[in-house]
Every structure is written in C-alpha cells, then in structure tokens.
Design a protein around this motif. Sequence first.
Motif, mmCIF file in Angstrom:
data_model
loop_
_atom_site.group_PDB
_atom_site.id
_atom_site.type_symbol
_atom_site.label_atom_id
_atom_site.label_comp_id
_atom_site.label_asym_id
_atom_site.label_seq_id
_atom_site.Cartn_x
_atom_site.Cartn_y
_atom_site.Cartn_z
ATOM 1 N N ALA A 104 -44.402 21.326 -7.676
ATOM 2 C CA ALA A 104 -45.170 21.883 -8.790
ATOM 3 C C ALA A 104 -46.099 22.966 -8.254
ATOM 4 C CB ALA A 104 -45.987 20.789 -9.473
ATOM 5 N N GLY A 105 -46.377 23.928 -9.117
ATOM 6 C CA GLY A 105 -47.344 24.946 -8.754
ATOM 7 C C GLY A 105 -48.721 24.315 -8.577
ATOM 8 N N THR A 106 -49.541 24.928 -7.769
ATOM 9 C CA THR A 106 -50.905 24.455 -7.561
ATOM 10 C C THR A 106 -51.873 25.370 -8.304
ATOM 11 O OG1 THR A 106 -51.076 25.754 -5.532
ATOM 12 C CG2 THR A 106 -50.373 23.456 -5.309
ATOM 13 N N PHE A 107 -53.068 24.881 -8.553
ATOM 14 C CA PHE A 107 -54.056 25.649 -9.296
ATOM 15 C C PHE A 107 -54.232 27.037 -8.689
ATOM 16 C CE2 PHE A 107 -58.425 27.130 -9.855
ATOM 17 C CZ PHE A 107 -58.432 27.264 -11.231
ATOM 18 N N GLY A 108 -54.082 28.062 -9.523
ATOM 19 C CA GLY A 108 -54.275 29.441 -9.087
ATOM 20 C C GLY A 108 -53.039 30.105 -8.524
ATOM 21 N N GLU A 109 -51.986 29.340 -8.280
ATOM 22 C CA GLU A 109 -50.743 29.922 -7.749
ATOM 23 C C GLU A 109 -50.110 30.818 -8.815
ATOM 24 O OE1 GLU A 109 -46.361 28.473 -6.153
ATOM 25 O OE2 GLU A 109 -47.964 27.008 -6.310
ATOM 26 N N THR A 110 -49.575 31.945 -8.390
ATOM 27 C CA THR A 110 -48.967 32.873 -9.332
ATOM 28 C C THR A 110 -47.495 33.109 -9.004
ATOM 29 O OG1 THR A 110 -49.557 34.847 -8.061
ATOM 30 C CG2 THR A 110 -51.150 34.090 -9.724
ATOM 31 N N ALA A 111 -46.764 33.549 -10.023
ATOM 32 C CA ALA A 111 -45.355 33.926 -9.868
ATOM 33 C C ALA A 111 -45.043 34.940 -10.957
ATOM 34 C CB ALA A 111 -44.459 32.694 -9.991
ATOM 35 N N PRO A 112 -44.099 35.844 -10.697
ATOM 36 C CA PRO A 112 -43.754 36.823 -11.725
ATOM 37 C C PRO A 112 -43.120 36.153 -12.943
ATOM 38 C CG PRO A 112 -42.307 37.040 -9.812
ATOM 39 C CD PRO A 112 -43.345 36.022 -9.464
ATOM 40 N N VAL A 113 -43.411 36.690 -14.120
ATOM 41 C CA VAL A 113 -42.807 36.186 -15.352
ATOM 42 C C VAL A 113 -41.415 36.790 -15.453
ATOM 43 C CG1 VAL A 113 -42.945 36.100 -17.865
ATOM 44 C CG2 VAL A 113 -45.034 35.919 -16.495
ATOM 45 N N ARG A 114 -40.428 35.933 -15.532
ATOM 46 C CA ARG A 114 -39.036 36.370 -15.602
ATOM 47 C C ARG A 114 -38.515 36.419 -17.031
ATOM 48 N NH1 ARG A 114 -34.114 33.685 -12.263
ATOM 49 N NH2 ARG A 114 -32.564 35.210 -12.878
ATOM 50 N N ALA A 115 -38.888 35.405 -17.843
ATOM 51 C CA ALA A 115 -38.382 35.348 -19.215
ATOM 52 C C ALA A 115 -39.331 34.554 -20.098
ATOM 53 C CB ALA A 115 -37.000 34.710 -19.244
ATOM 54 N N LEU A 116 -39.366 34.935 -21.353
ATOM 55 C CA LEU A 116 -40.065 34.196 -22.400
ATOM 56 C C LEU A 116 -38.998 33.573 -23.282
ATOM 57 C CD1 LEU A 116 -42.615 36.971 -23.390
ATOM 58 C CD2 LEU A 116 -43.107 34.937 -22.025
ATOM 59 N N VAL A 117 -39.113 32.269 -23.522
ATOM 60 C CA VAL A 117 -38.117 31.561 -24.329
ATOM 61 C C VAL A 117 -38.858 30.840 -25.449
ATOM 62 C CG1 VAL A 117 -36.302 29.823 -24.342
ATOM 63 C CG2 VAL A 117 -36.621 31.265 -22.316
ATOM 64 N N LEU A 183 -30.870 26.797 -19.825
ATOM 65 C CA LEU A 183 -31.791 27.736 -19.177
ATOM 66 C C LEU A 183 -31.541 27.800 -17.675
ATOM 67 C CD1 LEU A 183 -35.114 26.939 -21.066
ATOM 68 C CD2 LEU A 183 -33.627 28.940 -21.362
ATOM 69 N N SER A 184 -31.311 26.661 -17.061
ATOM 70 C CA SER A 184 -31.028 26.624 -15.629
ATOM 71 C C SER A 184 -29.773 27.423 -15.304
ATOM 72 C CB SER A 184 -30.878 25.170 -15.170
ATOM 73 O OG SER A 184 -30.615 25.114 -13.786
ATOM 74 N N GLN A 185 -28.716 27.211 -16.068
ATOM 75 C CA GLN A 185 -27.468 27.948 -15.846
ATOM 76 C C GLN A 185 -27.670 29.448 -16.056
ATOM 77 O OE1 GLN A 185 -24.515 26.223 -18.425
ATOM 78 N NE2 GLN A 185 -24.736 24.204 -17.505
ATOM 79 N N LYS A 186 -28.358 29.803 -17.114
ATOM 80 C CA LYS A 186 -28.571 31.211 -17.448
ATOM 81 C C LYS A 186 -29.327 31.936 -16.336
ATOM 82 C CE LYS A 186 -29.604 34.972 -19.881
ATOM 83 N NZ LYS A 186 -28.635 36.054 -19.919
ATOM 84 N N PHE A 187 -30.416 31.349 -15.890
ATOM 85 C CA PHE A 187 -31.247 32.066 -14.938
ATOM 86 C C PHE A 187 -30.847 31.857 -13.490
ATOM 87 C CE2 PHE A 187 -33.740 31.972 -18.837
ATOM 88 C CZ PHE A 187 -33.838 33.340 -19.017
#
Length: 193
Positions: A104-117, A183-187
Amino acid sequence: PNMICLHAGAARVGNGLVIVLGDSFAGKSSVALHLAVLGHRFFSDDQIGVAIGNPSHGMCLGLLPKVKLPLPVDCGDAFRQFIDGYSAMQGDGLAYLKLWDGEAGTFGETAPVRALVFLDRVEAGITELCVPSRPELIKSMISTAFAPHISSSDLLAGLNKLAEGTEAYHLRFESSREAASLLSQKFRSTNNQ
C-alpha cells in the motif's frame, strides 16, 4: 495550493494510478481492494489527493482501507482470504485493514495519475468500459472533488486540466471482482505498449 481531494479509490497499476470515482456505495473501496488482491499497489479506498499538473499526480493520504461486512457472496475466496488476513479491527459492520509495507502507498507518497474510472454499478449486465463524454466527465469529477482553499473557477479549471491530460472511462459493472479484473487487464496490457 494546487492539490484537490477526490472522493475515490485508487491502486497503482503498472506505471500509474487508476483512480476509481463514484457516488457513495458505488463500489470504490471494493474495486480498489480487489485490485490489491490482484497484486496492484493499493493507494486509496475513500480519498486521494491529486496535484493538478502536467502530468497530474495522486498522493496517498495514508488512511486505513475499510470494507463493509458481511462481505458480498460473490466476492471470491481470494478476496475473503485477503480481508481475513489483513483485518486489524472489526466492528459496526466494517473491517479496517492494515496492509504490509510495499502493498500500500504510505502517507505522502505520490504516483502519476494514469486513468480516471467512473463507476456505475448495475443490477445485472456485462462489465464494460466506455469513454465518457467531456460534460459527463467534468460533472462526475465536480461531484467528488473537495478543495475549500481553491475558488470554484480555479477548481473547475483544474478539473478540466486533469480531464484533458488523463485517460478516462465509464465502467458499468455488477461485480467489483469482475470490474477490478477488467481494469487490471486493460492497464496491464497497455503498460507494455
């Protein structure tokens, strides 16, 4: 100052976040946790910060994921085992989960937004992804966005910028497990292209 909060679930699939949005009880938590069961890094089941930029980044708020009890009959054995294995506290019809570091992500960790569903749970039918219209996309984001420090016009401009730079889908589904699988298959498949 450029951060907004979205009422959304999220998981890191490949090189970016797949953010699932929807109304209350739309299945955001279930879909995000089913993505975690499939091996994707959990980022949010309820709220996520999003920095509007080019590209936009999501920020984990470090909240414990939760799931409603009893679990749905169709959730599958892997999901039941996942919930049982990570339950840190149960009560009042909810189980709060404590995932291991790295899962799981930790507080403050960031990642690029790939898709909005945008989730649309239906009583029966096939699980399918389609591309929403621009007005539908903006309307859905407005209903989930929270940013009291930003003026309404700046918030709308930021959401438009996010919509322009991000893949977006409308997901009709009956089962959260099937939705996460799609979603897993798609991305995963687009990750290698």
